[in-house]
Design a protein around this motif. Structure first.
Motif, PDB file in Angstrom:
ATOM      1  N   PHE A 186      42.942  47.043  72.810  1.00 48.53           N
ATOM      2  CA  PHE A 186      42.805  47.350  71.568  1.00 48.53           C
ATOM      3  C   PHE A 186      44.040  46.921  71.130  1.00 48.53           C
ATOM      4  N   VAL A 187      45.307  46.324  71.818  1.00 45.51           N
ATOM      5  CA  VAL A 187      46.432  45.614  71.413  1.00 45.51           C
ATOM      6  C   VAL A 187      45.834  44.022  71.074  1.00 45.51           C
ATOM      7  N   PRO A 188      45.991  43.479  69.760  1.00 45.46           N
ATOM      8  CA  PRO A 188      45.123  42.365  69.402  1.00 45.46           C
ATOM      9  C   PRO A 188      46.174  40.766  69.435  1.00 45.46           C
ATOM     10  N   SER A 189      47.427  40.905  69.896  1.00 45.19           N
ATOM     11  CA  SER A 189      47.843  40.160  70.274  1.00 45.19           C
ATOM     12  C   SER A 189      48.750  40.274  71.037  1.00 45.19           C
ATOM     13  N   ALA A 190      49.080  39.301  72.417  1.00 46.10           N
ATOM     14  CA  ALA A 190      50.169  40.028  73.571  1.00 46.10           C
ATOM     15  C   ALA A 190      49.954  39.223  74.543  1.00 46.10           C
ATOM     16  N   SER A 191      50.844  38.984  75.242  1.00 45.66           N
ATOM     17  CA  SER A 191      50.257  37.845  76.698  1.00 45.66           C
ATOM     18  C   SER A 191      51.882  38.999  77.519  1.00 45.66           C
TER      19      SER A 191
END
Length: 279
Positions: free
Chosen positions: A39-44
């Motif tokens: 569910f986290v849209p944009s992360a790394s």
């Protein structure tokens, strides 16, 4: 490699991959792997392989790709992909191993991986997994593509992202804003049965909230773990202290071993029926 060994490996590739529910178990920061996958849209975050090579794990890659070898040779792997052959850890390990044999600038195509390595076999046990949540997808092309048309496409994609913040005071808890509503989705790696018991004890005591104006609205399951969900009006920063205090109450409740009372059993049943779909 001898002929028998090659035939054995070929047979292993054809063997049906066994299903694994808790696929990220044993990886550093298991809860964050689940969050970035679901569910986290944009992360790394960056992992270190046993060989010493580093790999960047991303929630999402352009075109929902499985992986890419960047022009500088860095390997990026995408978590939010459609494929699931039974054990996502093996799927992702296949992407990593395939990328290690490819030239820079090439995408990694996902095909049936067979029964091969798992991420747990490839990653250095001492590797970190420190998540950076991004406001958009601009990090995809930083320093590599400055074309106006690329910037326009990214701006359009960025508009679809729900603002998301990872809390710093506790593990794998993510604040998000969806229109007028705000939620906290907290991936908890505690075993489900004692966790539900503990949440039921807290609910009966009125201690299941994160402070005034917050409400535990339910949970969903992901990769063998529970993800409780709270609704509230507070900012992410305002939740840091309440979340830490809640985790302390939860730890105390997890340590209790007395049988649940009838009221607590009712609360537990209500929790079980309160499965939500806040993705």
């Amino acid at each position: 490699m001898g002929k028998k060994s090659r035939l054995k490996n070929k047979a292993a590739k054809k063997e049906r991959m066994p299903f694994v529910a808790r696929t990220f178990e044993g990886l550093p920061n298991e809860g964050d792997w689940i969050a970035l996958r679901e569910f986290v849209p944009s992360a790394s975050a960056t992992i270190t392989l046993a060989s010493g090579r580093t790999v960047r794990i991303c929630s999402l890659l352009p075109g929902n790709g499985a992986g890419i070898v960047r022009p500088d040779g860095e390997i990026w792997v995408g978590l939010q992909v459609a494929h699931n052959f039974g054990d996502i850890s093996r799927d992702l390990a296949y992407v990593v191993e395939t990328a290690l044999e490819m030239e820079p600038g090439q995408p990694v195509r996902m095909t049936e991986p067979g029964v091969g390595s798992r991420l747990q076999d490839l990653i250095d046990p001492s590797s970190s997994f420190d998540v950076a949540v991004h406001e958009g997808f601009d990090y995809w092309v930083e320093g590599t593509d400055e074309r106006p048309e690329t910037a326009e496409l990214l701006a359009e994609a960025n508009q679809t992202i729900a603002p998301t913040v990872r809390l710093e005071s506790v593990d794998s808890a993510y604040w998000t804003e969806m229109g007028p509503q705000r939620f906290l989705r907290w991936v908890m790696t505690d075993d489900e049965t004692p966790l539900l018991d503990a949440l039921a004890r807290l609910k009966v005591r009125g201690e299941e909230t994160l402070g005034e104006g917050t409400k535990l609205i339910g949970h969903f399951r992901a990769h063998g773990r529970l993800v409780p969900v709270w609704e509230f009006d507070a900012s992410a920063a305002d939740l840091e202290k309440p979340a830490l205090e809640f985790r302390g109450r939860l730890e105390a409740a997890l340590a209790e071993d007395a049988p649940l009372t009838s009221e607590q059993r009712s609360a537990r049943a209500a929790l079980l029926s309160g499965q939500v779909q806040i993705r």
